[in-house]
Design a protein around this motif. Structure first.
Motif, PDB file in Angstrom:
ATOM      1  N   GLU A   1       0.859  -1.179   0.000  1.00  0.00           N
ATOM      2  CA  GLU A   1       0.000   0.000   0.000  1.00  0.00           C
ATOM      3  C   GLU A   1       0.898   1.233   0.000  1.00  0.00           C
ATOM      4  OE1 GLU A   1      -3.998   0.453   2.276  1.00  0.00           O
ATOM      5  OE2 GLU A   1      -2.376   1.085   3.620  1.00  0.00           O
ATOM      6  N   ILE A   2       0.584   2.182  -0.885  1.00  0.00           N
ATOM      7  CA  ILE A   2       1.346   3.414  -0.985  1.00  0.00           C
ATOM      8  C   ILE A   2       0.468   4.538  -0.459  1.00  0.00           C
ATOM      9  CG2 ILE A   2       2.589   4.977  -2.516  1.00  0.00           C
ATOM     10  CD1 ILE A   2       1.872   1.582  -3.835  1.00  0.00           C
ATOM     11  N   ARG A   3       0.946   5.216   0.588  1.00  0.00           N
ATOM     12  CA  ARG A   3       0.194   6.307   1.224  1.00  0.00           C
ATOM     13  C   ARG A   3       1.020   7.583   1.210  1.00  0.00           C
ATOM     14  NH1 ARG A   3      -3.938   5.116   5.200  1.00  0.00           N
ATOM     15  NH2 ARG A   3      -4.435   2.908   5.132  1.00  0.00           N
ATOM     16  N   LEU A   4       0.324   8.705   1.179  1.00  0.00           N
ATOM     17  CA  LEU A   4       1.009   9.990   1.309  1.00  0.00           C
ATOM     18  C   LEU A   4       1.542  10.126   2.726  1.00  0.00           C
ATOM     19  CD1 LEU A   4      -1.295  12.492  -0.594  1.00  0.00           C
ATOM     20  CD2 LEU A   4       0.908  11.563  -1.314  1.00  0.00           C
ATOM     21  N   LYS A   5       2.716  10.682   2.858  1.00  0.00           N
ATOM     22  CA  LYS A   5       3.329  10.835   4.180  1.00  0.00           C
ATOM     23  C   LYS A   5       2.541  11.774   5.079  1.00  0.00           C
ATOM     24  CE  LYS A   5       8.083   9.713   3.176  1.00  0.00           C
ATOM     25  NZ  LYS A   5       9.472  10.157   3.159  1.00  0.00           N
TER      26      LYS A   5
ATOM     27  N   GLN B   1      -1.796  10.524   4.804  1.00  0.00           N
ATOM     28  CA  GLN B   1      -2.084   9.089   4.876  1.00  0.00           C
ATOM     29  C   GLN B   1      -3.135   8.632   3.854  1.00  0.00           C
ATOM     30  OE1 GLN B   1      -0.235   6.822   6.713  1.00  0.00           O
ATOM     31  NE2 GLN B   1       0.996   8.655   6.886  1.00  0.00           N
ATOM     32  N   ASP B   2      -3.439   9.471   2.840  1.00  0.00           N
ATOM     33  CA  ASP B   2      -4.325   9.045   1.760  1.00  0.00           C
ATOM     34  C   ASP B   2      -3.630   7.950   0.959  1.00  0.00           C
ATOM     35  OD1 ASP B   2      -6.236  10.918   2.458  1.00  0.00           O
ATOM     36  OD2 ASP B   2      -5.585  12.384   0.956  1.00  0.00           O
ATOM     37  N   VAL B   3      -4.383   6.916   0.567  1.00  0.00           N
ATOM     38  CA  VAL B   3      -3.837   5.840  -0.258  1.00  0.00           C
ATOM     39  C   VAL B   3      -3.799   6.323  -1.704  1.00  0.00           C
ATOM     40  CG1 VAL B   3      -4.160   3.478  -1.073  1.00  0.00           C
ATOM     41  CG2 VAL B   3      -4.682   4.059   1.311  1.00  0.00           C
ATOM     42  N   ILE B   4      -2.603   6.290  -2.305  1.00  0.00           N
ATOM     43  CA  ILE B   4      -2.463   6.737  -3.693  1.00  0.00           C
ATOM     44  C   ILE B   4      -2.074   5.594  -4.626  1.00  0.00           C
ATOM     45  CG2 ILE B   4      -1.958   9.140  -3.119  1.00  0.00           C
ATOM     46  CD1 ILE B   4       1.025   8.525  -3.587  1.00  0.00           C
ATOM     47  N   GLY B   5      -1.876   4.416  -4.081  1.00  0.00           N
ATOM     48  CA  GLY B   5      -1.549   3.263  -4.916  1.00  0.00           C
ATOM     49  C   GLY B   5      -1.600   1.985  -4.112  1.00  0.00           C
ATOM     50  N   PHE B   6      -1.709   0.883  -4.843  1.00  0.00           N
ATOM     51  CA  PHE B   6      -1.819  -0.415  -4.192  1.00  0.00           C
ATOM     52  C   PHE B   6      -1.289  -1.477  -5.144  1.00  0.00           C
ATOM     53  CE2 PHE B   6      -3.947  -4.223  -2.612  1.00  0.00           C
ATOM     54  CZ  PHE B   6      -3.771  -4.076  -1.247  1.00  0.00           C
ATOM     55  N   VAL B   7      -0.487  -2.399  -4.624  1.00  0.00           N
ATOM     56  CA  VAL B   7      -0.026  -3.554  -5.395  1.00  0.00           C
ATOM     57  C   VAL B   7      -0.660  -4.763  -4.747  1.00  0.00           C
ATOM     58  CG1 VAL B   7       1.971  -4.928  -6.091  1.00  0.00           C
ATOM     59  CG2 VAL B   7       2.138  -2.436  -6.029  1.00  0.00           C
ATOM     60  N   ASP B   8      -1.532  -5.438  -5.501  1.00  0.00           N
ATOM     61  CA  ASP B   8      -2.294  -6.554  -4.960  1.00  0.00           C
ATOM     62  C   ASP B   8      -1.399  -7.727  -4.582  1.00  0.00           C
ATOM     63  OD1 ASP B   8      -4.658  -7.931  -4.234  1.00  0.00           O
ATOM     64  OD2 ASP B   8      -4.623  -8.990  -6.152  1.00  0.00           O
ATOM     65  N   GLU B   9      -0.363  -7.993  -5.403  1.00  0.00           N
ATOM     66  CA  GLU B   9       0.505  -9.122  -5.087  1.00  0.00           C
ATOM     67  C   GLU B   9       1.861  -8.943  -5.745  1.00  0.00           C
ATOM     68  OE1 GLU B   9      -0.434 -13.624  -4.610  1.00  0.00           O
ATOM     69  OE2 GLU B   9      -0.012 -13.306  -6.736  1.00  0.00           O
TER      70      GLU B   9
ATOM     71  N   GLU C   1      11.409  -3.898  -4.517  1.00  0.00           N
ATOM     72  CA  GLU C   1      10.100  -3.447  -4.998  1.00  0.00           C
ATOM     73  C   GLU C   1       9.590  -2.283  -4.151  1.00  0.00           C
ATOM     74  OE1 GLU C   1       6.438  -3.440  -7.260  1.00  0.00           O
ATOM     75  OE2 GLU C   1       8.532  -3.863  -7.637  1.00  0.00           O
ATOM     76  N   GLU C   2       9.778  -2.348  -2.848  1.00  0.00           N
ATOM     77  CA  GLU C   2       9.381  -1.235  -1.973  1.00  0.00           C
ATOM     78  C   GLU C   2      10.130   0.037  -2.363  1.00  0.00           C
ATOM     79  OE1 GLU C   2      10.250  -2.838   1.896  1.00  0.00           O
ATOM     80  OE2 GLU C   2       8.181  -3.501   2.191  1.00  0.00           O
ATOM     81  N   GLN C   3      11.420  -0.070  -2.622  1.00  0.00           N
ATOM     82  CA  GLN C   3      12.208   1.098  -3.024  1.00  0.00           C
ATOM     83  C   GLN C   3      11.748   1.626  -4.381  1.00  0.00           C
ATOM     84  OE1 GLN C   3      16.332  -0.111  -2.802  1.00  0.00           O
ATOM     85  NE2 GLN C   3      16.329  -0.126  -0.570  1.00  0.00           N
TER      86      GLN C   3
ATOM     87  N   ASN D   1       1.321   7.460  -9.525  1.00  0.00           N
ATOM     88  CA  ASN D   1       2.550   6.895 -10.069  1.00  0.00           C
ATOM     89  C   ASN D   1       3.110   7.810 -11.155  1.00  0.00           C
ATOM     90  OD1 ASN D   1       1.068   6.388 -12.395  1.00  0.00           O
ATOM     91  ND2 ASN D   1       0.901   4.207 -12.025  1.00  0.00           N
ATOM     92  N   ARG D   2       4.309   7.509 -11.590  1.00  0.00           N
ATOM     93  CA  ARG D   2       5.017   8.376 -12.535  1.00  0.00           C
ATOM     94  C   ARG D   2       4.242   8.581 -13.830  1.00  0.00           C
ATOM     95  NH1 ARG D   2       9.847  10.182 -11.993  1.00  0.00           N
ATOM     96  NH2 ARG D   2      10.469   8.534 -10.575  1.00  0.00           N
TER      97      ARG D   2
END
Length: 119
Positions: free
Chosen positions: A24-28, A31-39, A50-52, A80-81
């Protein structure tokens, strides 16, 4: 000698273990979620890479352009970019078509990435 060999092999075996995580990618700040990788599956090193990569890929952008009525701004948009680059391109192309220019500012290091084992 056997104990030494065992001590060398065990870390190698565990380092190569494959695991699957969801990220889960959140704004610092908000804390809004701006992205998610299911697997994502890989060993510890691949998950860390992958985290980096996700931290580097997710950022925010804000664009502004002068108009006949003053300055127009896009507001801050995060993702994302590909998403932020499309905003940059759209604002610059739109401003060029109206005979002016746009200035876009990227905000880096705005996301926290948290990957946990997938159930």
């Amino acid at each position: 000698m056997k104990k030494l060999l065992l001590l060398l092999i065990v870390p190698l075996v565990f380092a190569g273990c494959k695991k699957c995580v969801e990220c889960e990618i959140r704004l610092k700040q908000s804390q809004d979620v701006i992205g998610f990788v299911d697997e994502f599956c890989g060993n510890d090193k691949k998950v860390e890479e992958e985290e980096q990569r996700l931290r580097a890929d997710y950022n925010c952008i804000e664009c502004s352009a002068l108009t006949g009525f003053g300055t127009a701004t896009s507001g801050v948009h995060c993702g994302n970019r590909a998403f932020t680059d499309s905003i940059d391109s759209d604002w610059k192309n739109g401003a060029l078509q109206s005979g002016t220019s746009a200035n876009c500012i990227y905000y880096r290091d705005t996301a926290n990435v948290r990957c946990v084992l997938k159930n």
